[in-house]
Design a protein around this motif. Structure first.
Motif, PDB file in Angstrom:
ATOM      1  N   LEU A 281       0.805  -1.216   0.000  1.00 55.45           N
ATOM      2  CA  LEU A 281       0.000   0.000   0.000  1.00 55.45           C
ATOM      3  C   LEU A 281       0.839   1.267   0.000  1.00 55.45           C
ATOM      4  N   ASP A 282       0.476   2.193  -0.882  1.00 58.62           N
ATOM      5  CA  ASP A 282       1.006   3.553  -0.878  1.00 58.62           C
ATOM      6  C   ASP A 282      -0.193   4.481  -1.038  1.00 58.62           C
ATOM      7  N   ILE A 283      -0.618   5.110   0.034  1.00 61.40           N
ATOM      8  CA  ILE A 283      -1.856   5.887  -0.002  1.00 61.40           C
ATOM      9  C   ILE A 283      -1.736   7.136  -0.852  1.00 61.40           C
ATOM     10  N   THR A 284      -0.521   7.505  -1.252  1.00 60.76           N
ATOM     11  CA  THR A 284      -0.342   8.677  -2.106  1.00 60.76           C
ATOM     12  C   THR A 284      -0.415   8.338  -3.590  1.00 60.76           C
ATOM     13  N   ASP A 285      -0.529   7.062  -3.920  1.00 58.95           N
ATOM     14  CA  ASP A 285      -0.555   6.615  -5.316  1.00 58.95           C
ATOM     15  C   ASP A 285      -1.931   6.031  -5.638  1.00 58.95           C
ATOM     16  N   PRO A 286      -2.798   6.783  -6.340  1.00 57.85           N
ATOM     17  CA  PRO A 286      -4.156   6.288  -6.627  1.00 57.85           C
ATOM     18  C   PRO A 286      -4.175   4.990  -7.413  1.00 57.85           C
ATOM     19  N   GLN A 287      -3.204   4.771  -8.296  1.00 57.51           N
ATOM     20  CA  GLN A 287      -3.184   3.546  -9.081  1.00 57.51           C
ATOM     21  C   GLN A 287      -2.914   2.318  -8.209  1.00 57.51           C
ATOM     22  N   ILE A 288      -2.030   2.455  -7.238  1.00 57.65           N
ATOM     23  CA  ILE A 288      -1.783   1.350  -6.310  1.00 57.65           C
ATOM     24  C   ILE A 288      -3.020   1.090  -5.467  1.00 57.65           C
ATOM     25  N   CYS A 289      -3.678   2.142  -5.006  1.00 48.83           N
ATOM     26  CA  CYS A 289      -4.897   1.972  -4.210  1.00 48.83           C
ATOM     27  C   CYS A 289      -5.969   1.240  -5.010  1.00 48.83           C
ATOM     28  N   LEU A 290      -6.137   1.614  -6.283  1.00 51.40           N
ATOM     29  CA  LEU A 290      -7.139   0.958  -7.122  1.00 51.40           C
ATOM     30  C   LEU A 290      -6.761  -0.497  -7.374  1.00 51.40           C
ATOM     31  N   ARG A 291      -5.469  -0.757  -7.616  1.00 52.00           N
ATOM     32  CA  ARG A 291      -5.031  -2.133  -7.869  1.00 52.00           C
ATOM     33  C   ARG A 291      -5.262  -3.014  -6.644  1.00 52.00           C
ATOM     34  N   LEU A 292      -4.951  -2.501  -5.473  1.00 48.96           N
ATOM     35  CA  LEU A 292      -5.146  -3.294  -4.256  1.00 48.96           C
ATOM     36  C   LEU A 292      -6.630  -3.489  -3.951  1.00 48.96           C
ATOM     37  N   PHE A 293      -7.430  -2.459  -4.192  1.00 45.19           N
ATOM     38  CA  PHE A 293      -8.876  -2.611  -4.023  1.00 45.19           C
ATOM     39  C   PHE A 293      -9.389  -3.746  -4.898  1.00 45.19           C
ATOM     40  N   ARG A 294      -8.990  -3.766  -6.159  1.00 44.22           N
ATOM     41  CA  ARG A 294      -9.431  -4.823  -7.072  1.00 44.22           C
ATOM     42  C   ARG A 294      -8.885  -6.188  -6.657  1.00 44.22           C
ATOM     43  N   ALA A 295      -7.734  -6.220  -5.983  1.00 42.17           N
ATOM     44  CA  ALA A 295      -7.154  -7.497  -5.546  1.00 42.17           C
ATOM     45  C   ALA A 295      -8.034  -8.210  -4.529  1.00 42.17           C
ATOM     46  N   ASN A 296      -9.014  -7.497  -3.963  1.00 41.42           N
ATOM     47  CA  ASN A 296      -9.862  -8.125  -2.961  1.00 41.42           C
ATOM     48  C   ASN A 296     -10.845  -9.135  -3.549  1.00 41.42           C
ATOM     49  N   ARG A 297     -10.969  -9.209  -4.849  1.00 48.34           N
ATOM     50  CA  ARG A 297     -11.700 -10.335  -5.435  1.00 48.34           C
ATOM     51  C   ARG A 297     -10.982 -11.638  -5.083  1.00 48.34           C
ATOM     52  N   THR A 298      -9.660 -11.646  -5.262  1.00 42.11           N
ATOM     53  CA  THR A 298      -8.877 -12.826  -4.887  1.00 42.11           C
ATOM     54  C   THR A 298      -8.983 -13.092  -3.392  1.00 42.11           C
ATOM     55  N   THR A 299      -8.917 -12.031  -2.590  1.00 41.77           N
ATOM     56  CA  THR A 299      -9.017 -12.177  -1.137  1.00 41.77           C
ATOM     57  C   THR A 299     -10.289 -12.923  -0.756  1.00 41.77           C
ATOM     58  N   GLY A 300     -11.405 -12.507  -1.325  1.00 41.35           N
ATOM     59  CA  GLY A 300     -12.681 -13.110  -0.973  1.00 41.35           C
ATOM     60  C   GLY A 300     -12.906 -14.489  -1.555  1.00 41.35           C
ATOM     61  N   LEU A 301     -12.230 -14.786  -2.649  1.00 41.49           N
ATOM     62  CA  LEU A 301     -12.344 -16.125  -3.237  1.00 41.49           C
ATOM     63  C   LEU A 301     -11.576 -17.177  -2.444  1.00 41.49           C
ATOM     64  N   ILE A 302     -10.527 -16.779  -1.748  1.00 40.90           N
ATOM     65  CA  ILE A 302      -9.635 -17.740  -1.094  1.00 40.90           C
ATOM     66  C   ILE A 302     -10.366 -18.699  -0.157  1.00 40.90           C
ATOM     67  N   PRO A 303     -11.292 -18.239   0.714  1.00 41.63           N
ATOM     68  CA  PRO A 303     -11.908 -19.205   1.643  1.00 41.63           C
ATOM     69  C   PRO A 303     -12.872 -20.189   0.992  1.00 41.63           C
ATOM     70  N   LEU A 304     -13.389 -19.868  -0.191  1.00 39.40           N
ATOM     71  CA  LEU A 304     -14.489 -20.663  -0.753  1.00 39.40           C
ATOM     72  C   LEU A 304     -14.148 -22.135  -0.959  1.00 39.40           C
ATOM     73  N   PRO A 305     -13.036 -22.494  -1.596  1.00 35.68           N
ATOM     74  CA  PRO A 305     -12.770 -23.937  -1.767  1.00 35.68           C
ATOM     75  C   PRO A 305     -12.574 -24.656  -0.441  1.00 35.68           C
ATOM     76  N   PHE A 306     -12.072 -23.963   0.561  1.00 29.37           N
ATOM     77  CA  PHE A 306     -11.891 -24.585   1.873  1.00 29.37           C
ATOM     78  C   PHE A 306     -13.237 -24.811   2.554  1.00 29.37           C
ATOM     79  N   PHE A 307     -14.154 -23.843   2.437  1.00 26.80           N
ATOM     80  CA  PHE A 307     -15.507 -24.037   2.967  1.00 26.80           C
ATOM     81  C   PHE A 307     -16.176 -25.219   2.258  1.00 26.80           C
TER      82      PHE A 307
END
Length: 313
Positions: A281-307
């Motif tokens: 995270l670099d809060i001064t870089d909007p592109q990094i913030c947007l990229r990390l926000f979008r990375a949360n699709r992967t974050t939320g998918l991770i538990p599903l196969p284990f459930f």
């Protein structure tokens, strides 16, 4: 400067998305209004639904209707995210015109009128209602109640530094609804999933809000990003920890020891991904913030196969 194309592409849309490249020309302003050119929001609305379904199946038994639940909530997430975004853009049309990232959206840019947007919102909501009415009565009641936080959220930034809480209330409601659609009644595991989802939303949407923090300050719009200023990391670590703790508690309440251990592996892996985001995270870089926000699709998918695996051990 706002980055828009001659075809009306919205500034923060995914480049080369299907709306801008393949959708019929007449439909593009409405699909952009629904954020179909930015699918991450649909994923973030859908994933708590699938958490609720997979954990409910692991806690009870597989039922034939579950296939329809899984498919219908995907359709519903697309439609209700679209309806919610349309409502958000109607209420924020004056604010959006003052922010570089949002002034290219269909209403402030003049591509869609407010009257047309209201009609489009009604269509999306109506089709979503038809899907909802295929569920049991308890789930239908929860689905109708979900309209309350959806209606309030666009106004939250005007009266609280914590509008992300209201977004979390709306975006994670599917965990409650889908658990109830499978089991027939609301249970504590669903409530704990819901609370974990709210903490997760506070995490990712605070990162997202840092893109607009300067414009928001100029026009007086509030957010957790403005509230935390240059020191968001302790808060974000707390949100990540709360996410993992609440989801883990949901698993402990729902499942016996062995299946719970399998499900917990997925939650801990999700926690690792949240921690990784903070190292980038670099809060001064909007592109990094947007990229990390979008990375949360992967974050939320991770538990599903284990459930899902927990249902078979």
């Amino acid at each position: 400067m706002t980055d828009t194309s001659d075809q009306g592409q919205v500034a923060d849309a995914v480049k080369g998305n299907w709306v801008d490249t393949h959708a019929p020309e007449a439909a593009r302003p409405y699909l952009r209004l629904s954020r179909a050119d930015r699918p991450i929001g649909t994923w973030l609305l859908l994933l708590p639904c699938w958490w609720g379904l997979t954990l409910a199946v692991a806690a009870t038994e597989v039922r034939p209707f579950d296939i329809w639940i899984a498919v219908s909530v995907a359709l519903g997430a697309f439609l209700m995210r679209g309806a919610g975004c349309t409502w958000n853009d109607i209420t924020d049309r004056d604010i959006d015109g003052s922010v570089a990232r949002t002034r290219s959206r269909p209403i402030p840019s003049g591509a869609v009128s407010v009257r047309q947007a209201l009609m489009w919102m009604a269509v999306q909501t109506g089709v979503s209602a038809l899907i909802l009415f295929t569920f049991n009565w308890a789930a239908i009641g929860l689905g109708l109640l979900a309209l309350v936080p959806v209606a309030i959220y666009p106004f939250a930034k005007r009266f609280t530094w914590w509008p992300q809480v209201f977004l979390g209330l709306a975006f994670n409601w599917g965990a409650l609804l889908v658990w109830t659609a499978h089991t027939g009644s609301l249970g504590w595991p669903a409530v704990l999933l819901y609370l974990g989802g709210i903490a997760w939303t506070l995490f990712y949407d605070t990162i997202y809000a840092y893109q607009d923090v300067e414009d928001d300050a100029l026009i007086g719009v509030k957010s957790t990003a403005r509230r935390f200023g240059d020191a968001p990391l302790p808060w974000l670590r707390g949100f990540a920890a709360a996410t993992v703790i609440a989801l883990s508690a949901a698993v402990f309440v729902a499942l016996p020891a062995v299946p719970a251990t399998v499900a917990l592996l997925g939650i801990w892996a999700m926690g690792w991904h949240l921690a990784w985001q903070l190292t980038q995270l670099d809060i001064t870089d909007p592109q990094i913030c947007l990229r990390l926000f979008r990375a949360n699709r992967t974050t939320g998918l991770i538990p599903l196969p284990f459930f899902a695996m927990a249902a078979f051990v």
